[in-house]
Write an enzyme that holds these catalytic residues in place. Structure first.
Site, PDB file in Angstrom:
ATOM      1  N   ASN A  90      41.590  18.279  41.333  1.00  0.00           N
ATOM      2  CA  ASN A  90      40.125  18.255  41.299  1.00  0.00           C
ATOM      3  C   ASN A  90      39.564  18.125  42.709  1.00  0.00           C
ATOM      4  OD1 ASN A  90      40.640  18.004  38.589  1.00  0.00           O
ATOM      5  ND2 ASN A  90      39.286  16.249  38.279  1.00  0.00           N
ATOM      6  N   VAL A  91      38.584  18.977  43.019  1.00  0.00           N
ATOM      7  CA  VAL A  91      37.920  18.890  44.320  1.00  0.00           C
ATOM      8  C   VAL A  91      36.408  18.919  44.116  1.00  0.00           C
ATOM      9  CG1 VAL A  91      37.725  19.845  46.629  1.00  0.00           C
ATOM     10  CG2 VAL A  91      39.824  20.214  45.343  1.00  0.00           C
ATOM     11  N   SER A 138      39.695  15.672  47.530  1.00  0.00           N
ATOM     12  CA  SER A 138      39.039  15.744  48.843  1.00  0.00           C
ATOM     13  C   SER A 138      39.611  14.756  49.834  1.00  0.00           C
ATOM     14  CB  SER A 138      37.540  15.478  48.692  1.00  0.00           C
ATOM     15  OG  SER A 138      36.971  16.466  47.886  1.00  0.00           O
ATOM     16  N   GLY A 182      36.101  10.794  46.312  1.00  0.00           N
ATOM     17  CA  GLY A 182      35.126  10.640  47.395  1.00  0.00           C
ATOM     18  C   GLY A 182      35.770  10.572  48.768  1.00  0.00           C
ATOM     19  N   ASP A 217      34.310  17.032  32.959  1.00  0.00           N
ATOM     20  CA  ASP A 217      35.084  16.097  33.775  1.00  0.00           C
ATOM     21  C   ASP A 217      34.593  14.669  33.500  1.00  0.00           C
ATOM     22  OD1 ASP A 217      36.859  15.357  35.816  1.00  0.00           O
ATOM     23  OD2 ASP A 217      35.381  15.658  37.403  1.00  0.00           O
ATOM     24  N   HIS A 218      35.506  13.735  33.409  1.00  0.00           N
ATOM     25  CA  HIS A 218      35.177  12.325  33.191  1.00  0.00           C
ATOM     26  C   HIS A 218      34.184  12.102  32.056  1.00  0.00           C
ATOM     27  CE1 HIS A 218      37.466  10.750  36.553  1.00  0.00           C
ATOM     28  NE2 HIS A 218      36.997  11.749  37.288  1.00  0.00           N
ATOM     29  N   HIS A 261      43.257  13.791  40.443  1.00  0.00           N
ATOM     30  CA  HIS A 261      41.845  13.647  40.812  1.00  0.00           C
ATOM     31  C   HIS A 261      41.752  13.218  42.273  1.00  0.00           C
ATOM     32  CE1 HIS A 261      39.611  13.642  36.830  1.00  0.00           C
ATOM     33  NE2 HIS A 261      40.868  13.918  36.507  1.00  0.00           N
ATOM     34  N   GLY A 262      40.533  13.339  42.817  1.00  0.00           N
ATOM     35  CA  GLY A 262      40.312  12.850  44.177  1.00  0.00           C
ATOM     36  C   GLY A 262      40.995  13.695  45.237  1.00  0.00           C
ATOM     37  N   THR A 293      33.980  16.441  46.515  1.00  0.00           N
ATOM     38  CA  THR A 293      33.331  16.001  47.761  1.00  0.00           C
ATOM     39  C   THR A 293      33.474  17.026  48.886  1.00  0.00           C
ATOM     40  OG1 THR A 293      33.814  13.736  47.111  1.00  0.00           O
ATOM     41  CG2 THR A 293      33.225  14.088  49.416  1.00  0.00           C
TER      42      THR A 293
HETATM   43  P1  13P Z   1      36.858  14.298  45.161  1.00  0.00           P
HETATM   44  O1  13P Z   1      35.359  14.181  45.217  1.00  0.00           O
HETATM   45  O2  13P Z   1      37.528  13.212  45.928  1.00  0.00           O
HETATM   46  O3  13P Z   1      37.334  15.654  45.519  1.00  0.00           O
HETATM   47  O4  13P Z   1      37.285  14.036  43.637  1.00  0.00           O
HETATM   48  C1  13P Z   1      36.905  14.965  42.665  1.00  0.00           C
HETATM   49  C2  13P Z   1      37.366  14.556  41.332  1.00  0.00           C
HETATM   50  O5  13P Z   1      38.434  14.001  41.170  1.00  0.00           O
HETATM   51  C3  13P Z   1      36.506  14.910  40.206  1.00  0.00           C
HETATM   52  O6  13P Z   1      37.004  14.417  39.003  1.00  0.00           O
END
Ligand code: 13P
Length: 279
Positions: free
Chosen positions: A229-230, A210, A178, A82-83, A207-208, A232
């Site tokens: 993607n999860v 959470s 986050g 990831d990233h 992404h993001g 946090t």
């Molecule tokens: P969150 O931490 O917001 O779930 O995002 C995870 C993410 O996008 C990892 O690439």
């Protein structure tokens, strides 16, 4: 079984569901996530972000342990970087046996993003590995220097997918990495999602996940997002569950590890339902 995400995304696109991508930050996380996928009888993407590599786990450990658990699993498991921050890290992950890598050049110019992604795509495709890229930019609530989201447009998404040859594309439609400031559920642009979906056939990923709201995420899965993607929420849930262990004896350590796993897995099971993931 260890797989790349090509067939999983095709099915997800056709049947309007999403597959969770669960981040891990240590070797325990790999085992927990894969066991949870097996319990559910559903596919899973297990992912380590380049920024999480370090003392807890390095790329070699992630490849060794990730491949072992994925291969032994009765359900399809994708081992994903990831990233990825550079072409070199992506190539290293591919050489070590990751089945999927993300090259994140989303803060670079369109042209540079295309060129960087293309380089990874050429290396990856020659080795049966798939590549995720990002166009627009999903902001990060962890990193205060990185709060500026750049929403993805349909035109750039289509052009980027065509020029870069990426296998899946992360788009920015309102989520952020986050915990959200003021804990507010974000507003997702479903209009943008629809127009991007209309403009390109490339599998779209989000992404993001959470804190983004179950209703929002369910709608994203139904309306064209193949992977969410999860990170946090999984680790916050683990920490919360760990509060139930109060003792200080050696046996409490075992109870603590079990509680962390329970919190994390309950959260992942919840997201499987939200995303309507199918076998
Ligand atoms: P969150 O931490 O917001 O779930 O995002 C995870 C993410 O996008 C990892 O690439």
């Amino acid at each position: 079984m260890l797989v790349n995400s090509s067939l999983l995304f095709k099915k997800a696109q056709k049947e309007h569901f999403a597959i969770p991508s669960a981040n891990f930050v240590d070797m325990e996380g790999i085992k927990n996530h894969v066991q949870c996928a097996e319990e559910m009888g559903l596919p899973l993407i297990i992912a380590i972000a380049e920024s999480h590599l370090g003392d807890n786990i390095n790329l070699e450990d992630a490849a060794l342990v990730g491949r072992k658990y994925a291969k032994e699993a009765s359900v399809p498991i994708v081992l994903h970087l990831d990233h990825g921050e550079s072409v070199e890290t992506c190539k290293k992950a591919i050489d070590l046996g990751f089945t999927s890598v993300m090259i994140d050049a989303s803060t670079k110019s369109f042209e540079e993003n295309v060129a960087t992604t293309r380089e990874v795509v050429e290396y990856a495709h020659a080795r049966g590995v798939v590549v995720e890229a990002e166009i627009g930019h999903v902001a990060s609530n962890f990193n205060m220097n990185d709060t500026e989201a750049l929403y993805t447009t349909a035109e750039e998404a289509a052009e980027f997918a065509k020029q870069s040859g990426c296998d899946s594309l992360a788009i920015s439609i309102g989520t952020a990495h986050g915990v959200y400031k003021a804990k507010a559920i974000p507003e997702i642009s479903f209009e943008a999602l629809a127009s991007i979906r209309e403009a390109t056939d490339v599998p779209l990923v989000l992404h993001g996940g959470s804190g983004s709201g179950d209703e929002n995420l369910n709608r994203c899965a139904r309306e064209g997002i193949c992977k969410v993607n999860v990170y946090t929420d999984l680790y916050l849930a683990a920490l919360e569950e760990s509060q139930t262990v109060k003792g200080t004896g050696a046996a409490d350590y075992i109870a603590l590890v079990a509680a962390l796993k329970k919190g994390m897995n309950d959260c992942l099971k919840h997201y499987y339902k939200v995303f309507e993931t199918k076998n």
